[in-house]
Design a protein around this motif. Structure first.
Motif, PDB file in Angstrom:
ATOM      1  N   GLY A  41       0.721  -1.037   0.102  1.00 55.05           N
ATOM      2  CA  GLY A  41      -0.094  -0.107   0.166  1.00 55.05           C
ATOM      3  C   GLY A  41       0.544   0.841   0.276  1.00 55.05           C
ATOM      4  N   LYS A  42       1.946   1.163  -0.054  1.00 48.47           N
ATOM      5  CA  LYS A  42       3.509   2.150   0.075  1.00 48.47           C
ATOM      6  C   LYS A  42       3.246   2.476  -1.363  1.00 48.47           C
ATOM      7  N   PRO A  43       2.937   4.230  -1.627  1.00 49.45           N
ATOM      8  CA  PRO A  43       3.271   4.674  -3.087  1.00 49.45           C
ATOM      9  C   PRO A  43       4.702   5.005  -2.888  1.00 49.45           C
ATOM     10  N   VAL A  44       4.361   4.792  -4.731  1.00 47.47           N
ATOM     11  CA  VAL A  44       6.134   4.404  -5.179  1.00 47.47           C
ATOM     12  C   VAL A  44       6.679   5.296  -6.029  1.00 47.47           C
ATOM     13  N   THR A  45       8.286   5.750  -6.579  1.00 44.43           N
ATOM     14  CA  THR A  45       8.240   6.182  -7.634  1.00 44.43           C
ATOM     15  C   THR A  45       8.807   5.571  -8.530  1.00 44.43           C
ATOM     16  N   VAL A  46       9.749   6.283  -9.627  1.00 44.06           N
ATOM     17  CA  VAL A  46      10.092   5.511 -10.435  1.00 44.06           C
ATOM     18  C   VAL A  46      11.533   5.259 -10.139  1.00 44.06           C
ATOM     19  N   ARG A  47      12.191   6.393  -9.476  1.00 46.76           N
ATOM     20  CA  ARG A  47      13.566   5.848  -8.493  1.00 46.76           C
ATOM     21  C   ARG A  47      13.171   4.410  -7.743  1.00 46.76           C
ATOM     22  N   ASP A  48      12.627   4.873  -6.631  1.00 40.09           N
ATOM     23  CA  ASP A  48      11.843   3.631  -6.112  1.00 40.09           C
ATOM     24  C   ASP A  48      11.888   1.945  -6.587  1.00 40.09           C
ATOM     25  N   LEU A  49      11.297   2.098  -8.025  1.00 41.77           N
ATOM     26  CA  LEU A  49      10.863   0.614  -8.330  1.00 41.77           C
ATOM     27  C   LEU A  49      11.880   0.682  -9.444  1.00 41.77           C
ATOM     28  N   SER A  50      13.532   1.715  -9.504  1.00 40.68           N
ATOM     29  CA  SER A  50      14.305   1.098 -10.171  1.00 40.68           C
ATOM     30  C   SER A  50      15.624   0.644 -10.328  1.00 40.68           C
ATOM     31  N   ASP A  51      15.956   0.021 -10.951  1.00 44.60           N
ATOM     32  CA  ASP A  51      17.607  -0.621 -10.877  1.00 44.60           C
ATOM     33  C   ASP A  51      18.485   0.115 -10.889  1.00 44.60           C
ATOM     34  N   PRO A 111       8.160 -14.021  -9.157  1.00 53.91           N
ATOM     35  CA  PRO A 111       9.270 -13.225  -8.439  1.00 53.91           C
ATOM     36  C   PRO A 111       9.152 -11.820  -9.121  1.00 53.91           C
ATOM     37  N   TYR A 112       8.613 -11.314  -9.256  1.00 57.84           N
ATOM     38  CA  TYR A 112       8.918  -9.824  -9.845  1.00 57.84           C
ATOM     39  C   TYR A 112       7.759  -8.790  -8.733  1.00 57.84           C
ATOM     40  N   ALA A 113       7.949  -7.279  -8.822  1.00 60.97           N
ATOM     41  CA  ALA A 113       6.420  -6.559  -7.927  1.00 60.97           C
ATOM     42  C   ALA A 113       5.790  -6.559  -8.621  1.00 60.97           C
ATOM     43  N   PHE A 114       4.708  -6.462  -8.257  1.00 59.81           N
ATOM     44  CA  PHE A 114       3.444  -5.024  -8.412  1.00 59.81           C
ATOM     45  C   PHE A 114       3.042  -4.416  -7.732  1.00 59.81           C
ATOM     46  N   LEU A 115       2.671  -4.053  -9.096  1.00 63.45           N
ATOM     47  CA  LEU A 115       1.733  -2.583  -8.565  1.00 63.45           C
ATOM     48  C   LEU A 115      -0.074  -2.353  -8.958  1.00 63.45           C
ATOM     49  N   SER A 116      -0.843  -1.796  -7.763  1.00 62.43           N
ATOM     50  CA  SER A 116      -1.781  -1.624  -7.716  1.00 62.43           C
ATOM     51  C   SER A 116      -2.559  -0.522  -8.206  1.00 62.43           C
ATOM     52  N   ASP A 117      -2.787  -0.124  -9.419  1.00 63.82           N
ATOM     53  CA  ASP A 117      -3.256   1.181  -9.250  1.00 63.82           C
ATOM     54  C   ASP A 117      -5.036   1.131  -9.571  1.00 63.82           C
ATOM     55  N   THR A 118      -5.501   0.984  -8.878  1.00 68.55           N
ATOM     56  CA  THR A 118      -6.976   0.920  -8.086  1.00 68.55           C
ATOM     57  C   THR A 118      -7.966   2.000  -9.099  1.00 68.55           C
ATOM     58  N   GLY A 119      -7.247   3.249  -9.347  1.00 71.38           N
ATOM     59  CA  GLY A 119      -7.876   3.994  -9.089  1.00 71.38           C
ATOM     60  C   GLY A 119      -7.824   4.361 -10.598  1.00 71.38           C
ATOM     61  N   SER A 120      -7.120   3.193 -11.368  1.00 71.97           N
ATOM     62  CA  SER A 120      -6.519   3.824 -12.929  1.00 71.97           C
ATOM     63  C   SER A 120      -6.195   5.100 -12.628  1.00 71.97           C
ATOM     64  N   ALA A 121      -5.219   5.542 -12.133  1.00 73.11           N
ATOM     65  CA  ALA A 121      -4.652   7.225 -12.067  1.00 73.11           C
ATOM     66  C   ALA A 121      -3.305   7.509 -12.548  1.00 73.11           C
TER      67      ALA A 121
END
Length: 183
Positions: A41-51, A111-121
């Motif tokens: 439930g934590k918001p993420v940024t592209v930096r958070d997601l990046s390797d 084995p990889y991450a999923f993101l939930s965009d329930t409001g489709s923002a």
């Protein structure tokens, strides 16, 4: 009939066929802010997601009801390690709620991450909402399937998309797109 030459021909033809359909941010442009949340439930940024080199962000319709998405997500398991070796993290995003994504991920050992965009923002910010679904549809808010290779600074480095939702780029095409960035 040998499949290797046929596969090679299809792989080479794939980018040309996809060129006419070009949804979402253009290659070379900055992505909009990501409003989706991780499974905690934590918001993420592209930096958070990046390797080190960035993130491969896969927009898909639904892990709950879309068999084409389910197949793609399972096949992408084979992309996680090769992408990591190339300095990219693999992340998949849909309008599904976290519990649907968690259940699918656990059942299929993804084995990889999923993101939930329930409001489709985020889907809307990327201009990927599939217009064929109206507000009274269970599928309202789903994205047109697309894969973006994004730098840690949020610049689209490559993009893979098909006009129809039944056809998805193979793992080899995703890896080829990343490998093509080094040239």
């Amino acid at each position: 009939m040998k499949l290797a030459p046929l596969f090679a021909a299809l792989l080479l033809a794939w980018p040309a066929a996809a060129a006419a359909f070009d949804p979402g941010p253009a290659v070379g442009s900055r992505i909009p802010p990501i409003a989706a949340r991780d499974m905690a439930g934590k918001p993420v940024t592209v930096r958070d997601l990046s390797d080190k080199n960035g993130v491969v962000l896969v927009f898909f319709r639904s892990a709950k009801w879309c068999p084409y998405c389910q197949k793609q997500l399972i096949e992408l398991k084979d992309a996680k390690a090769p992408l990591a070796q190339r300095g990219y993290r693999l992340v998949a995003l849909s309008y599904d709620p976290p519990e649907v994504l968690t259940r699918f991920s656990e059942q299929r050992e993804i084995p990889y991450a999923f993101l939930s965009d329930t409001g489709s923002a985020t889907i809307d910010a990327f201009k990927l909402r599939d217009p064929q679904y109206k507000p009274d549809s269970f599928a309202y808010g789903v994205p047109m399937p697309a894969i973006f290779v994004i730098s840690p600074r949020g610049v689209v480095q490559a993009k893979l998309a098909e006009e129809g939702y039944k056809s998805r780029p193979p793992v080899a095409a995703v890896l080829a797109a990343v490998d093509g960035l080094k040239k």
